[in-house]
Design an enzyme around this catalytic site. Sequence first.
Site, PDB file in Angstrom:
ATOM      1  N   ASP A 101      28.208  -1.801  34.707  1.00  8.82           N
ATOM      2  CA  ASP A 101      28.474  -3.016  34.597  1.00  8.82           C
ATOM      3  C   ASP A 101      30.173  -3.408  34.786  1.00  8.82           C
ATOM      4  O   ASP A 101      30.823  -2.688  34.383  1.00  8.82           O
ATOM      5  CB  ASP A 101      28.116  -3.314  33.115  1.00  8.82           C
ATOM      6  CG  ASP A 101      27.704  -4.877  33.033  1.00  8.82           C
ATOM      7  OD1 ASP A 101      28.118  -5.867  33.908  1.00  8.82           O
ATOM      8  OD2 ASP A 101      26.624  -5.060  32.714  1.00  8.82           O
ATOM      9  N   ASP A 203      29.457  -8.898  36.393  1.00 16.04           N
ATOM     10  CA  ASP A 203      28.994  -9.871  35.610  1.00 16.04           C
ATOM     11  C   ASP A 203      29.568 -11.124  35.977  1.00 16.04           C
ATOM     12  O   ASP A 203      30.593 -11.249  36.457  1.00 16.04           O
ATOM     13  CB  ASP A 203      29.915  -9.496  34.147  1.00 16.04           C
ATOM     14  CG  ASP A 203      29.423 -10.358  33.035  1.00 16.04           C
ATOM     15  OD1 ASP A 203      28.277 -10.141  32.639  1.00 16.04           O
ATOM     16  OD2 ASP A 203      30.251 -11.126  32.409  1.00 16.04           O
ATOM     17  N   GLU A 266      25.641 -10.661  39.385  1.00 15.82           N
ATOM     18  CA  GLU A 266      24.765 -11.491  38.366  1.00 15.82           C
ATOM     19  C   GLU A 266      25.075 -12.904  38.911  1.00 15.82           C
ATOM     20  O   GLU A 266      26.307 -13.265  38.634  1.00 15.82           O
ATOM     21  CB  GLU A 266      25.426 -11.164  37.005  1.00 15.82           C
ATOM     22  CG  GLU A 266      24.324 -11.918  36.137  1.00 15.82           C
ATOM     23  CD  GLU A 266      25.039 -12.116  34.660  1.00 15.82           C
ATOM     24  OE1 GLU A 266      24.383 -12.493  33.751  1.00 15.82           O
ATOM     25  OE2 GLU A 266      26.426 -12.352  34.392  1.00 15.82           O
ATOM     26  N   HIS A 327      19.109  -8.291  29.106  1.00 13.10           N
ATOM     27  CA  HIS A 327      19.428  -8.466  27.978  1.00 13.10           C
ATOM     28  C   HIS A 327      20.027  -9.943  27.546  1.00 13.10           C
ATOM     29  O   HIS A 327      20.279 -10.230  26.343  1.00 13.10           O
ATOM     30  CB  HIS A 327      20.743  -7.451  27.703  1.00 13.10           C
ATOM     31  CG  HIS A 327      21.680  -8.009  28.613  1.00 13.10           C
ATOM     32  ND1 HIS A 327      21.690  -7.895  29.902  1.00 13.10           N
ATOM     33  CD2 HIS A 327      23.006  -8.465  28.055  1.00 13.10           C
ATOM     34  CE1 HIS A 327      23.152  -8.417  30.184  1.00 13.10           C
ATOM     35  NE2 HIS A 327      23.651  -8.710  29.290  1.00 13.10           N
ATOM     36  N   ASP A 328      19.767 -10.780  28.254  1.00 17.14           N
ATOM     37  CA  ASP A 328      20.161 -12.103  27.850  1.00 17.14           C
ATOM     38  C   ASP A 328      18.970 -13.111  27.812  1.00 17.14           C
ATOM     39  O   ASP A 328      19.148 -14.244  27.487  1.00 17.14           O
ATOM     40  CB  ASP A 328      21.128 -12.665  29.194  1.00 17.14           C
ATOM     41  CG  ASP A 328      22.435 -12.062  29.097  1.00 17.14           C
ATOM     42  OD1 ASP A 328      22.816 -11.736  28.088  1.00 17.14           O
ATOM     43  OD2 ASP A 328      23.022 -11.814  30.022  1.00 17.14           O
TER      44      ASP A 328
END
Length: 535
Positions: A101, A203, A266, A327-328
């Site tokens: 990430d 990200d 992302e 994970h969000d």
Amino acid sequence: MAKSVKSWWRHGIFYQIYPRSFQDSSGDGVGDIAGIIERLPYLLALGIDAIWLSPVFPSPMADFGYDISDYTGIDPLFGTMEHFDALISAAHASGLRAILDLVPNHTSDQHPWFVESRRSHDNPKRDWYIWREPAADGGPPNNWLSEFGGSAWEYDAVTRQYYYHAFLAQQPDLNWRNPEVRHAIHDVMRFWLRKGVDGFRVDVIWHLSKDAEFRDNPPNPNFREGQPQHQKVLPLHTTDQPEVHDVIAEMRRVVDEFDSRVLIGEIYLPLERLVTYYGKDLAGAHLPFNFALLSAPWNARAIEKIIHDYEALLPAGAWPNWVLGNHDRPRIASRVGRDQARVAAMLLLTLRGTPTLYYGDEIGMHQVAIAPDQVRDPFEKNVPGIGVGRDGCRTPMQWSAAPYAGFSELTPWLPLADDFAHENVANLEADERSILSLYKALINLRKKWPELVTGNYVPMAAEGDLLLYRRQGSEGSVVIALNLGAEPVSLASEALRGEILLSTLMDRRGEKLERVLDLRDNEGVIIGTSGTHAG
Ligand code: NOJ
């Protein structure tokens, strides 16, 4: 089609690991890198090709690692650089790729760059972040809002200016208009690429550039109470700015200095905006993450339209991709229910484009209810009670019925799901019809049938709860029929002549079809049609 090394990210399947919750090896209730190494055999048996790790870098953990205080280190909570190197070696030795990430939009407020920057107006790092004078009334410079609640501007008494943070105040945004910032992050990328990482998931890549004039964002006419407050305005001047594409193209050039690496972005944007992130002449992200299924209403016509629109919008030569969980966002098993989670798995693994799995979805993990005193997520803490909390999809992986599900020997940092004694890897591996066995069978089929990887997507007419499509290869085709409803459906067509390769209920393999297919409620099947050859 011959598989070239260059196309591993086209042909492969990604698996997102949230390291805090995958496997604890040090006995502190938090997952770590050595734990991931221990579990590589599981990932190999599952059949995935690449892992993506959420951040493992030194961090005060205000946003659980998305607030980085050292871009080129490993947080002791997760282990050491030796552990990291060992993970990359072990992954590569077993044919797995590993991507990291990259969080270039913001640092932690504890990062030495920001510590410097906030010291004085003339500090050499001042312009590495976004500082502005207060408005005439002493308030924030404009109406920009933080995604995690409140103004996106934080007043700093030392220099009497505000700094911008799209997320927490502990996550100041870097100033990507400053070439020094760009070079510094490029060097961070090179550091990890030299270590052998196979690429990055970047990200909030669509946030990197902000309006040079700092204009107010317009009000959102569709805002309704109960939505997160930052949605009161439209992010017209804070995200998806034209300049961002040059920034991404530069990052891509860094990635391209190394062989066979991948750049994933992302991006939460409507499909027509999303596809612009492949960049001019495809010089942007290799894969702008396609999150359309994360918020899709679970009905066949809506999903058919999403697939159609996405396929139609893809620039020539751009490779598609699909994501079902991360994970969000709430777990797929909770969004669509246990039965449909199997159908969703078949959808993800039969669509055209690189699939990304989220750890635990393959064992049907559901959203865990988090009591108010157990909340860890800063988003939920700042904006409580409207369901934005992300802890419920980040709970520990359920490996076995052992205490703490075999995840740790100590109380884990987030509660375990209460069904872990049954719903765990050990049990589901032993059950040949479990969702885990289904995932393995789907992954296996995808490896065996080239149509499922490189075949064209051809929609087939269907009504009601039925989603029907063909993956057309040069030598044959595979038909996928998914019943998204709770009633059986029957269909008849010449195109259905063939043999069932897999049912989501795992009990029809080899069944011959002569035009007619009866699907049970919540059932999906993959049909090898005449003339299809295993690759
Ligand atoms: C996106 C990440 O996926 C999310 O977990 C994080 O909170 C924000 N970026 C801020 O870094």
